[in-house]
Design an enzyme around this catalytic site. Structure first.
Site: not given
Length: 186
Positions: A153-155, A157
């Protein structure tokens, strides 16, 4: 006095950015999500720090903050820079992550940046007749270029933030507004 807006000013990179800018003579508007942090940072940084209470996901609160900044800098005033720092890092094995984890990640790290940037663009120099040549600094991550397991999810985004920044950089050339991406590592 030069004016800068830093989102996510309460901790980490945001807090350090505010500290550096204040010590360099800037007036800093810092976004925070709660009054306790606003009071603490106002005491720490003094009169050149103006807290703005908003969550980057709340467009109404962002617009209220825009009005406050506009009132404070006065007619003809502008922002010299916007530092889009607010962000969260969510992760876990993809096979176990509910889609809502991805939604929350994108709401803050992507749509929040879009909300704040769009609202403050006129104060950075897109207003007709403006001579301001503001800057937008996007705090991304090395994860915006390289993907790692268990933080999809972080990557994702941060990859999206990189793409938005590249597009925005070209759009804002018409207004001489620079878009800079900073990619800290772990």
């Amino acid at each position: 006095m030069k004016n800068v807006l830093v989102t996510g000013a309460s901790t980490g990179i945001g807090h350090s950015s505010v500290q550096n800018l204040i010590s360099s003579g800037y007036r800093v508007f810092g976004s925070l999500r709660n009054k306790l942090d606003a009071n603490k940072l106002s005491m720490e940084f003094g009169d050149n720090f103006i807290p703005l209470l908003f969550d980057v996901r709340d467009e109404d609160a962002i617009n209220d903050a825009l009005q406050e900044v506009t009132d404070r800098i006065g007619n003809g005033g502008y922002l010299h820079a916007l530092v889009n720092n607010s962000g969260i890092a969510l992760g876990g094995p993809l096979q176990y992550l509910p889609t809502d984890v991805f939604r929350k990640q994108f709401e803050v790290n992507v749509f929040g940046v879009v909300n704040v940037t769009r609202a403050f663009l006129p104060l950075l120099g897109t207003k007709k007749g403006s001579n301001n040549k503001g800057k937008i600094v996007m705090i991304s991550s090395v994860s915006g270029k390289r993907s790692y397991p268990f933080v999809s999810p972080y990557t994702a985004s941060k990859h999206a933030l990189e793409a938005i920044s590249d597009s925005l950089r070209r759009e804002l050339m018409l207004h001489n507004i620079d878009v800079v991406v900073i990619e800290p590592g772990p």
